[in-house]
Design a protein around this motif. Structure first.
Motif, PDB file in Angstrom:
ATOM      1  N   LYS A  72      52.310  50.623  50.414  1.00 20.85           N
ATOM      2  CA  LYS A  72      53.362  50.242  51.361  1.00 20.85           C
ATOM      3  C   LYS A  72      54.707  50.854  50.964  1.00 20.85           C
ATOM      4  O   LYS A  72      55.505  51.259  51.811  1.00 20.85           O
ATOM      5  N   LEU A  73      54.954  50.935  49.671  1.00 20.71           N
ATOM      6  CA  LEU A  73      56.245  51.401  49.166  1.00 20.71           C
ATOM      7  C   LEU A  73      56.444  52.914  49.290  1.00 20.71           C
ATOM      8  O   LEU A  73      57.586  53.390  49.277  1.00 20.71           O
ATOM      9  N   LYS A  74      55.364  53.660  49.410  1.00 19.73           N
ATOM     10  CA  LYS A  74      55.463  55.125  49.375  1.00 19.73           C
ATOM     11  C   LYS A  74      56.407  55.686  50.426  1.00 19.73           C
ATOM     12  O   LYS A  74      57.129  56.652  50.171  1.00 19.73           O
ATOM     13  N   GLN A  75      56.409  55.112  51.609  1.00 12.26           N
ATOM     14  CA  GLN A  75      57.215  55.651  52.701  1.00 12.26           C
ATOM     15  C   GLN A  75      58.581  54.984  52.816  1.00 12.26           C
ATOM     16  O   GLN A  75      59.356  55.327  53.703  1.00 12.26           O
ATOM     17  N   THR A  76      58.874  54.042  51.941  1.00 13.41           N
ATOM     18  CA  THR A  76      60.158  53.349  52.029  1.00 13.41           C
ATOM     19  C   THR A  76      61.272  54.195  51.440  1.00 13.41           C
ATOM     20  O   THR A  76      61.043  55.143  50.682  1.00 13.41           O
ATOM     21  N   VAL A  77      62.494  53.826  51.761  1.00 16.79           N
ATOM     22  CA  VAL A  77      63.653  54.556  51.249  1.00 16.79           C
ATOM     23  C   VAL A  77      63.762  54.428  49.731  1.00 16.79           C
ATOM     24  O   VAL A  77      64.270  55.332  49.061  1.00 16.79           O
ATOM     25  N   TRP A  78      63.240  53.342  49.161  1.00 22.70           N
ATOM     26  CA  TRP A  78      63.351  53.134  47.710  1.00 22.70           C
ATOM     27  C   TRP A  78      62.433  54.068  46.931  1.00 22.70           C
ATOM     28  O   TRP A  78      62.706  54.370  45.781  1.00 22.70           O
ATOM     29  N   ARG A  79      61.358  54.558  47.571  1.00 19.85           N
ATOM     30  CA  ARG A  79      60.422  55.462  46.893  1.00 19.85           C
ATOM     31  C   ARG A  79      60.654  56.918  47.287  1.00 19.85           C
ATOM     32  O   ARG A  79      60.480  57.821  46.468  1.00 19.85           O
ATOM     33  N   SER A  80      61.052  57.148  48.527  1.00 19.80           N
ATOM     34  CA  SER A  80      61.132  58.530  49.017  1.00 19.80           C
ATOM     35  C   SER A  80      62.542  58.914  49.445  1.00 19.80           C
ATOM     36  O   SER A  80      62.719  59.872  50.204  1.00 19.80           O
ATOM     37  N   GLY A  81      63.543  58.182  48.947  1.00 19.08           N
ATOM     38  CA  GLY A  81      64.919  58.448  49.356  1.00 19.08           C
ATOM     39  C   GLY A  81      65.651  59.483  48.536  1.00 19.08           C
ATOM     40  O   GLY A  81      66.836  59.748  48.768  1.00 19.08           O
ATOM     41  N   GLY A  82      64.962  60.085  47.537  1.00 23.45           N
ATOM     42  CA  GLY A  82      65.572  61.183  46.789  1.00 23.45           C
ATOM     43  C   GLY A  82      66.445  60.773  45.624  1.00 23.45           C
ATOM     44  O   GLY A  82      67.309  61.547  45.189  1.00 23.45           O
ATOM     45  N   CYS A  83      66.247  59.567  45.089  1.00 23.29           N
ATOM     46  CA  CYS A  83      67.073  59.132  43.960  1.00 23.29           C
ATOM     47  C   CYS A  83      66.203  58.555  42.848  1.00 23.29           C
ATOM     48  O   CYS A  83      65.014  58.299  43.037  1.00 23.29           O
ATOM     49  N   GLN A  84      66.830  58.345  41.700  1.00 19.17           N
ATOM     50  CA  GLN A  84      66.246  57.559  40.616  1.00 19.17           C
ATOM     51  C   GLN A  84      67.118  56.323  40.450  1.00 19.17           C
ATOM     52  O   GLN A  84      68.343  56.435  40.373  1.00 19.17           O
ATOM     53  N   SER A  85      66.483  55.166  40.397  1.00 19.39           N
ATOM     54  CA  SER A  85      67.259  53.932  40.342  1.00 19.39           C
ATOM     55  C   SER A  85      66.574  52.902  39.466  1.00 19.39           C
ATOM     56  O   SER A  85      65.431  53.096  39.022  1.00 19.39           O
ATOM     57  N   TRP A  86      67.277  51.780  39.237  1.00 16.89           N
ATOM     58  CA  TRP A  86      66.680  50.711  38.431  1.00 16.89           C
ATOM     59  C   TRP A  86      65.568  49.999  39.185  1.00 16.89           C
ATOM     60  O   TRP A  86      64.851  49.168  38.613  1.00 16.89           O
ATOM     61  N   TYR A  87      65.386  50.342  40.455  1.00 20.48           N
ATOM     62  CA  TYR A  87      64.245  49.807  41.199  1.00 20.48           C
ATOM     63  C   TYR A  87      62.933  50.431  40.726  1.00 20.48           C
ATOM     64  O   TYR A  87      61.863  49.888  40.974  1.00 20.48           O
ATOM     65  N   GLN A  88      63.018  51.597  40.053  1.00 22.30           N
ATOM     66  CA  GLN A  88      61.835  52.381  39.724  1.00 22.30           C
ATOM     67  C   GLN A  88      61.556  52.386  38.217  1.00 22.30           C
ATOM     68  O   GLN A  88      62.455  52.177  37.406  1.00 22.30           O
ATOM     69  N   ASN A  89      60.294  52.677  37.875  1.00 27.05           N
ATOM     70  CA  ASN A  89      59.961  52.914  36.477  1.00 27.05           C
ATOM     71  C   ASN A  89      60.077  54.411  36.179  1.00 27.05           C
ATOM     72  O   ASN A  89      60.523  55.191  37.028  1.00 27.05           O
ATOM     73  N   ALA A  90      59.667  54.806  34.984  1.00 29.90           N
ATOM     74  CA  ALA A  90      59.828  56.204  34.568  1.00 29.90           C
ATOM     75  C   ALA A  90      59.021  57.167  35.432  1.00 29.90           C
ATOM     76  O   ALA A  90      59.360  58.354  35.550  1.00 29.90           O
ATOM     77  N   ASN A  91      57.936  56.676  36.051  1.00 29.12           N
ATOM     78  CA  ASN A  91      57.094  57.520  36.897  1.00 29.12           C
ATOM     79  C   ASN A  91      57.563  57.562  38.346  1.00 29.12           C
ATOM     80  O   ASN A  91      56.949  58.243  39.176  1.00 29.12           O
ATOM     81  N   GLY A  92      58.613  56.833  38.643  1.00 26.78           N
ATOM     82  CA  GLY A  92      59.123  56.808  40.010  1.00 26.78           C
ATOM     83  C   GLY A  92      58.530  55.724  40.882  1.00 26.78           C
ATOM     84  O   GLY A  92      58.897  55.594  42.054  1.00 26.78           O
ATOM     85  N   ASP A  93      57.587  54.944  40.345  1.00 25.03           N
ATOM     86  CA  ASP A  93      57.004  53.838  41.111  1.00 25.03           C
ATOM     87  C   ASP A  93      58.019  52.700  41.220  1.00 25.03           C
ATOM     88  O   ASP A  93      58.691  52.352  40.244  1.00 25.03           O
ATOM     89  N   VAL A  94      58.114  52.114  42.390  1.00 27.27           N
ATOM     90  CA  VAL A  94      59.046  51.005  42.613  1.00 27.27           C
ATOM     91  C   VAL A  94      58.396  49.716  42.113  1.00 27.27           C
ATOM     92  O   VAL A  94      57.372  49.277  42.637  1.00 27.27           O
ATOM     93  N   THR A  95      58.997  49.117  41.092  1.00 27.78           N
ATOM     94  CA  THR A  95      58.411  47.924  40.460  1.00 27.78           C
ATOM     95  C   THR A  95      59.222  46.662  40.727  1.00 27.78           C
ATOM     96  O   THR A  95      58.870  45.596  40.223  1.00 27.78           O
ATOM     97  N   THR A  96      60.287  46.778  41.477  1.00 24.76           N
ATOM     98  CA  THR A  96      61.180  45.628  41.640  1.00 24.76           C
ATOM     99  C   THR A  96      61.242  45.089  43.067  1.00 24.76           C
ATOM    100  O   THR A  96      61.381  43.893  43.272  1.00 24.76           O
ATOM    101  N   ILE A  97      61.151  45.968  44.060  1.00 27.99           N
ATOM    102  CA  ILE A  97      61.488  45.611  45.442  1.00 27.99           C
ATOM    103  C   ILE A  97      60.265  45.168  46.240  1.00 27.99           C
ATOM    104  O   ILE A  97      59.189  45.767  46.161  1.00 27.99           O
ATOM    105  N   TRP A  98      60.451  44.114  47.045  1.00 27.04           N
ATOM    106  CA  TRP A  98      59.451  43.698  48.030  1.00 27.04           C
ATOM    107  C   TRP A  98      59.603  44.595  49.258  1.00 27.04           C
ATOM    108  O   TRP A  98      60.683  44.692  49.826  1.00 27.04           O
TER     109      TRP A  98
END
Length: 554
Positions: free
Chosen positions: A502-528
């Motif tokens: 579900k997260l793959k197409q969201t702005v938090w995964r595919s928005g072109g940034c690195q953030s505290w929402y993500q782990n080192a691999n870019g997977d979003v581990t924080t956001i619903w």
């Protein structure tokens, strides 16, 4: 992705503004109607009150420091959990708090300008509205006061052990108990509990950069915004603020006004910033809310549904997302006239990929004569200066670290069945079932755990859904003579596979940034990754079929 800083025409901007308001208003109306229908079908005629007033009979055995539940932390999560335990008649519990005061992050963060970026009426417990908020957006002192009020009104304070740091949690399979090791006043003490609720929250441990040399060599004054030192004298000092996140955009305008000789702001990536439409709440409004609480409840619901409309942008990527980003860019262009500075503060990633920051003071502060924005990365900290990678050296007297929190690590060693380690389990990525439970860790419950936080609204909504879920779990255990529950691995895996898909197409995964929402691999581990009402419906009842149930004396 490079974004154009050129604003659309005035007519097009007006069209975008009307569209964004239209979508928000429509969703508010749909939401209010849906809630009314839901109440009529499921909660009317006293059915809601009947469910919430259920009292259970609990065995109170405090021999050898044994409790039914131990709660770690006394912020919104810990206090909310304790209040729910009181409601179902459980008194054999304690809260462990590492500091001398309750409040969690709202006690720890006392830097100048500290405030919430979610409206006060939504950033509070739904069962305890506060008619006396002074501002539309709550300030830290008032939120801290609110939490103390809740602790006293709901008789939680007497259950709190202050100055008690949890150093380890270990599941004792033979006794079906959690062994909770703590440190207090340089003494170790061990408690035992059937269940543990972790209410430490995601914003509890200050983070510092690991790629900057010489931090320990600095001989001036230094602190983190999460560990503010009130003794600092900023008058005529050269001050450096490192970071441009949620804390920095609040503290920088305040420090700028403290007669500093120079304020250096070190930025890695610029944030998207929207104006804070804030004002004082009048005494008339406060009296109105006190006498007619239904008005405040209606306002809360309107704010809630308007915030839900952001999901259409951030998750489902409706065209409204482009319109909102253009409006935000237009605001930036109007606020920052200098083209060089404008380029420095214009993000190159999609709006929403990182948390959108709410302030009307950030851009004006950056343009003050005693403020300088530096975008070259820091290479090293020296005794009295900061050196960037391009070789520039900046003398400073005070360093303020505004570098966020450890959101991808859990600070307490936890050992479950067969001494499995949660630190090892989460070495690559943090996961949980519905943000609450983990396989092989019976009766261990997380609050605001992985993928149960938000990038668009108030986490109190998610927290209250989890508290209801825990309440249903404890009721089930009590009524069915259950000693422990542990989520099945299959349910855990299936849920997390769905989440990441579900997260793959969201702005938090595919928005072109690195953030505290993500782990080192870019997977979003924080956001619903969806509407919060969907999450609330998932946690409405205890899905015992997805758990391994261990009966008493089995």
């Amino acid at each position: 992705m490079t974004l154009s800083s050129k604003s659309p025409s005035a007519i097009r901007l007006l069209f975008y503004l009307i569209c964004s308001y239209f979508v928000s208003i429509v969703l508010i109306l749909i939401g209010l109607i849906s809630q009314s229908v839901y109440w009529l079908l499921f909660d009317s005629f006293g059915r809601h009150e009947k469910r919430t007033r259920r009292k259970l009979i609990w065995q109170n055995n405090q021999e050898n420091n044994e409790y039914n539940v131990i709660i770690v932390g006394t912020g919104f999560s810990g206090l909310g959990a304790a209040i729910k335990l009181n409601q179902i008649g459980m008194q054999n519990y304690i809260l462990l708090e590492r500091s001398a005061h309750l409040g969690g992050t709202w006690y720890a963060n006392q830097y100048p300008g500290c405030a919430c970026d979610v409206p006060s009426n939504l950033y509070s417990f739904s069962f305890e509205p506060n008619p006396n908020w002074s501002y539309y957006f709550g300030r830290q002192p008032e939120i801290y006061e609110y939490l103390n009020h809740c602790a006293d009104k709901y008789h939680v304070r007497q259950h709190i052990h202050f100055n008690t740091t949890v150093t380890q949690l270990k599941w004792l399979e033979d006794r079906q108990l959690w062994e909770v090791t703590t440190g207090s006043n340089n003494e170790e003490k061990v408690f035992y509990s059937r269940s543990v609720i972790l209410g430490t929250g995601p914003l509890s441990s200050a983070a510092y950069p690991t790629d900057i040399k010489g931090i320990d060599k600095f001989e001036g004054e230094m602190c983190h915004t999460a560990k503010w030192n009130k003794s600092f004298d900023f008058v005529n000092k050269r001050v450096a603020v490192i970071g441009t996140g949620a804390s920095a955009i609040q503290v920088v305008p305040e420090i700028q006004q403290m007669n500093v000789s120079q304020l250096l702001v070190f930025q890695r990536t610029p944030p998207w910033v929207v104006p804070r439409i804030d004002r004082r709440v009048t005494n008339f409004e406060k009296r109105l809310f006190a006498y007619f609480p239904i008005l405040q409840k209606l306002i809360r619901r309107c704010i809630y549904w308007s915030r839900e409309s952001y999901i259409l942008s951030f998750v489902y990527r409706w065209p409204i997302h482009y319109m909102i980003q253009q409006l935000v860019q237009h605001n930036l262009n109007g606020e920052v006239k200098d083209l060089e500075l404008r380029n420095k503060v214009t993000p190159t990633w999609t709006l929403g990929c990182k948390r959108v920051l709410v302030t009307s003071d950030w851009y004006p502060a950056l343009q003050k004569p005693n403020v300088k924005l530096i975008t070259n990365r820091i290479r090293e900290i020296k005794a009295h200066s900061i050196v960037t990678h391009d070789g520039d050296e900046y003398p400073v007297d005070i360093i303020i670290w505004s570098t966020g929190f450890e959101t991808q690590k859990f600070g307490i060693p936890i050992y479950g069945i067969n001494k499995c380690s949660l630190d090892e389990e989460w070495s690559e990525t943090m996961k949980a079932y519905r943000g609450v439970t983990i396989p092989n860790y019976p009766n261990l419950f997380l609050l605001l755990g992985p993928n149960s936080r938000l990038g668009h609204s108030s986490v109190i909504i998610m927290l209250e859904a989890q508290l209801k879920y825990l309440k249903e779990i404890f009721i089930y255990m009590n009524e069915n003579n259950v000693r422990s529950v542990s989520v099945k691995q299959s349910a855990y895996d299936k849920y997390n596979q769905w989440l990441q898909s579900k997260l793959k197409q969201t702005v938090w995964r595919s928005g072109g940034c690195q953030s505290w929402y993500q782990n080192a691999n870019g997977d979003v581990t924080t956001i619903w990754p969806d509407f919060t009402w969907i999450y609330r419906s998932l946690l409405r009842n205890f899905d015992y079929e997805n758990y391994i149930i261990q009966k008493e004396h089995q």
